[in-house]
Design an enzyme around this catalytic site. Structure first.
Site, PDB file in Angstrom:
ATOM      1  N   GLU A   1      -3.374   0.824   2.180  1.00  0.00           N
ATOM      2  CA  GLU A   1      -3.097  -0.151   1.866  1.00  0.00           C
ATOM      3  C   GLU A   1      -3.646  -1.536   1.911  1.00  0.00           C
ATOM      4  O   GLU A   1      -4.464  -1.908   1.129  1.00  0.00           O
ATOM      5  CB  GLU A   1      -3.359  -1.108   3.919  1.00  0.00           C
ATOM      6  CG  GLU A   1      -2.795  -0.364   5.201  1.00  0.00           C
ATOM      7  CD  GLU A   1      -1.514   0.058   4.757  1.00  0.00           C
ATOM      8  OE1 GLU A   1      -0.383  -0.713   3.752  1.00  0.00           O
ATOM      9  OE2 GLU A   1      -0.307   0.209   5.751  1.00  0.00           O
TER      10      GLU A   1
ATOM     11  N   LYS B   1       3.576   6.441   2.553  1.00  0.00           N
ATOM     12  CA  LYS B   1       2.249   6.795   2.227  1.00  0.00           C
ATOM     13  C   LYS B   1       1.034   6.989   2.848  1.00  0.00           C
ATOM     14  O   LYS B   1       0.252   7.396   2.217  1.00  0.00           O
ATOM     15  CB  LYS B   1       2.386   5.693   1.261  1.00  0.00           C
ATOM     16  CG  LYS B   1       3.321   4.095   0.380  1.00  0.00           C
ATOM     17  CD  LYS B   1       2.365   3.294   0.226  1.00  0.00           C
ATOM     18  CE  LYS B   1       3.208   1.904   1.404  1.00  0.00           C
ATOM     19  NZ  LYS B   1       4.208   1.865   2.322  1.00  0.00           N
TER      20      LYS B   1
END
Ligand SMILES: [Zn+2]
Length: 259
Positions: free
Chosen positions: A114, A46
């Site tokens: 995040e 990610k």
């Protein structure tokens, strides 16, 4: 066309059509900004994608901000497992994201790494930025916590996002099936209860913060079957062994835990 050039062009009285470059303010209705959420388990790349996306947009002359929270580095930056890194704004719970963006001269996009750890209110602010301010928002994060329960911010992103993408960079469970869920391993066994956010890494022997005894927390990506059964497989090791394994894995990136 830069902002300065446009400012100079206005007094000449040219019709608005001359301002329709890729970087101009887009007339309402022509193109809406987007809210996209990319999710996947730990280790699925990610942060690497977040950094790549920032690079691609920046190269096209777009101006963006890069945000994160609880990055594995422990500092206000995004670091990826494969060694990339970038300074970023740490998203404290009290940070108003609309104010943050509107305090800047012009922001075209946000990279929110995040995002699962943001507050739900901050996710609403991201939607406001898309709808009211025309800012593209690319959010990255985990969908669910160590119990396989969705993070509130991730849930809100699922509800609000224009597009939700499961990242396809494959992370495998020890059994070889696709890894989907994050297990929290405390003192060598899988935890089912505890605080929702305790920062640790998949290859770190120590957690950074947390109100539990955080000294021996790590995370392991499992398939659904083995997450539900609570079976950590051969990858389950005591912290001392993990430390040794981590040093080994720096030499051999394709270690048993990171296929
Ligand atoms: Zn499995």
């Amino acid at each position: 066309m830069s902002h300065e050039v446009m400012e100079q062009a206005k007094p000449l009285g040219w019709p608005p059509v001359t301002q329709l470059s890729a970087l101009s303010a887009v007339p309402s209705g022509a193109r809406d900004a987007v809210l996209k959420f990319y999710f996947g388990p730990m280790d699925c790349g990610k942060s690497t994608l977040a950094l790549q996306m920032n690079y691609n947009h920046g190269r096209q002359g777009r101006r963006g901000l890069v945000l994160t929270k609880h990055d594995r580095s422990g500092g206000p930056k995004i670091t990826s497992r494969i060694g990339l890194g970038l300074e970023a704004i740490e998203v404290e719970d009290s940070l108003d994201l609309v104010r943050l963006v509107t305090a800047h001269d012009r922001i075209d996009y946000l990279i929110c790494d995040e995002a699962c750890f943001y507050t739900v209110e901050q996710i609403e602010q991201l939607a406001d930025l898309v709808d009211e301010h025309g800012v593209d928002v690319y959010a990255f994060g985990l969908a669910s916590d160590f119990r396989s329960v969705m993070f509130p911010a991730a849930q809100r992103l699922f509800e609000l996002a224009d597009e939700v993408c499961r990242l396809q960079v494959e992370v495998l469970c020890w059994c070889g099936r696709p890894g989907q869920l994050n297990a929290r391993v405390v003192g060598g066994s899988m935890a089912r209860t505890g605080a929702q956010v305790v920062i640790g890494d998949t290859d770190a022997a120590q957690a950074v913060v947390g109100d539990t005894d955080a000294a021996q927390v790590r995370y392991q990506v499992l398939c659904r079957r083995h997450h539900r059964a609570g079976r950590l497989g051969e990858g389950s090791r005591e912290p001392a062994a993990q430390e040794a394994a981590r040093e080994t894995s720096e030499l051999t990136p394709a270690g048993p835990e990171r296929p």
